[in-house]
Scaffold this motif. Structure first.
Motif, PDB file in Angstrom:
ATOM      1  N   GLY A 174      42.130  -9.821 127.260  1.00 33.09           N
ATOM      2  CA  GLY A 174      42.463  -8.437 126.937  1.00 33.09           C
ATOM      3  C   GLY A 174      41.705  -7.982 125.702  1.00 33.09           C
ATOM      4  N   VAL A 175      41.178  -6.768 125.780  1.00 36.68           N
ATOM      5  CA  VAL A 175      40.444  -6.178 124.664  1.00 36.68           C
ATOM      6  C   VAL A 175      41.197  -4.942 124.195  1.00 36.68           C
ATOM      7  N   THR A 176      41.378  -4.820 122.885  1.00 38.55           N
ATOM      8  CA  THR A 176      42.101  -3.664 122.338  1.00 38.55           C
ATOM      9  C   THR A 176      41.481  -2.367 122.826  1.00 38.55           C
ATOM     10  N   ASP A 177      42.338  -1.479 123.320  1.00 35.33           N
ATOM     11  CA  ASP A 177      41.865  -0.222 123.910  1.00 35.33           C
ATOM     12  C   ASP A 177      42.803   0.910 123.495  1.00 35.33           C
ATOM     13  N   PRO A 178      42.267   2.050 123.018  1.00 31.11           N
ATOM     14  CA  PRO A 178      43.130   3.134 122.540  1.00 31.11           C
ATOM     15  C   PRO A 178      43.967   3.778 123.632  1.00 31.11           C
ATOM     16  N   THR A 179      43.516   3.679 124.876  1.00 27.68           N
ATOM     17  CA  THR A 179      44.241   4.302 125.985  1.00 27.68           C
ATOM     18  C   THR A 179      45.244   3.356 126.612  1.00 27.68           C
ATOM     19  N   TRP A 180      44.804   2.139 126.902  1.00 25.06           N
ATOM     20  CA  TRP A 180      45.619   1.189 127.651  1.00 25.06           C
ATOM     21  C   TRP A 180      46.377   0.199 126.771  1.00 25.06           C
TER      22      TRP A 180
END
Length: 370
Positions: free
Chosen positions: A301-307
């Motif tokens: 998992g990669v930090t994402d502003p949407t998800w």
């Protein structure tokens, strides 16, 4: 006072003889991973604090800063766990015997049985083959590596392997193949058994989803806990991870069916939460590995502003000149899993970082993405 003696020896008869001599002296054995570079080896030796190191010539060198062992201690096996720092799992002779009896009880015993150890002996999956054979009085061959020619010549009937080694041997040679380390393939041989366990449990304690005799399982807040006589006494620094009544939190998430069958979802710390949905990397990896353009894969998992976290596939392409596209992989996953499991990102690499037993080094995978 009982001592801890480190063995810096490759797999072979000499290793077995040295282990038995140390046990006969009343001391405990710590096998050193010979693949470690010197700084890492020095760090592990400092953490385990043996009194001496025995090398492949049989020579013994004293080590400063030794800490004693307790009466009845048999082994110290190094494990980094989730922290990356070396920890030593202390297993008693009683625990080693309990593990051998439980495993043999499940596998059964034929008069002509012959164990083959070829996995790294610094890991419990390799070392437990030796201790199991010694405890049960079963014939034993020990090899330094997975060598198909030497395996074929051994006439062994029982072997412990990681899934990646299956295509290198004649599986029909064996009465039973014990698989540990990474997730086994869906098409594994009929004579194989998939095991679940960890260094702290002294080897596999769940075979094909069911606990061995003497092993108890329970689920607490979706986490797997184990209890049984083969569990560690403590870590080398004296910490005991078990509860007062003997339950060991494994750090894995899972579920128990009504018939007692265990389903392991993965390490709780590896769970990806994307858009409020839970995604287990191993489930997505199992699907992606069946794609013809994927030779190896890790999902993170990669930090994402949407998800919150975006599911990302780190892929070794089967053909680097014609790698899979993100769209192809998304469609492939969506055909078998919910849409939120499909990767939002793709990174192509030459190799997936794995341990000697085939487990993905997820912290290193995450570092690739950053």
């Amino acid at each position: 006072m009982r001592n801890l003696v480190a063995l810096a020896m490759p797999g072979g008869p000499g290793f077995v003889d040295a282990l038995q001599r140390i046990w006969d002296d009343g001391d405990a054995v710590f096998p050193i991973d010979l693949r470690l570079p010197k700084p890492a080896r020095d760090r592990v030796l400092q953490a385990m604090a043996p009194s001496a190191v025995v090398d492949d010539t049989g020579g013994r060198s004293a080590v400063s800063g030794a800490r004693p062992m307790e009466e009845g201690d048999a082994l110290v096996v190094a494990t980094s766990g989730s922290s990356g720092e070396p920890k030593g799992v202390v297993l008693t002779h009683e625990a080693v015997r309990a593990s051998a009896l439980a495993t043999t009880g499940w596998i059964g015993r034929d008069p002509g049985d012959h164990w083959l150890a070829c996995l790294p002996l610094a890991h419990v999956g390799g070392l437990s083959v030796i201790t199991r054979a010694l405890v049960m009085g079963i014939a034993l061959t020990v090899l330094p590596t997975v060598d198909p020619e030497e395996i074929r010549a051994s006439r062994a009937t029982l072997i412990s392997l990681v899934p990646a080694a299956l295509d290198r041997i004649d599986v029909k040679q064996f009465r039973r193949i014990v698989l540990g380390g990474s997730r086994p393939p869906a098409d594994r041989p009929a004579n194989s058994v998939a095991t679940y366990g960890m260094t702290e449990t002294g080897s596999g304690v769940v075979y094909d989803g069911y606990p061995l005799d003497g092993v108890e399982l329970r689920i607490v807040d979706d986490r797997i806990e184990v209890r049984g006589p083969m569990l560690l006494r403590c870590y080398r620094d004296g910490r005991d991870p078990k509860s007062a009544d003997g339950w060991l939190p494994t750090g894995d998430s899972g579920a128990l069916a009504d018939d007692g069958r265990l389903s392991v979802l993965g390490r709780a710390a590896d769970l990806i939460i994307t858009g409020g949905e839970n995604v287990w990397p191993e489930a997505v990896e199992a699907v992606l590995l069946r794609h013809p353009a994927v030779a190896d894969v890790a999902v993170t998992g990669v930090t994402d502003p949407t998800w919150g976290q975006a599911v990302t596939a780190v892929v070794v392409p089967s053909n680097p000149a014609s790698p899979p596209t993100l769209g192809e992989l998304r469609d492939w996953v969506k055909a078998e899993l919910p849409v939120f499991c499909a990767p939002h990102g793709l990174r192509l690499v030459d190799a997936i970082p794995r341990t000697a037993l085939g487990k993905i080094r997820r912290s290193e995978v995450s570092a690739i993405i950053i």
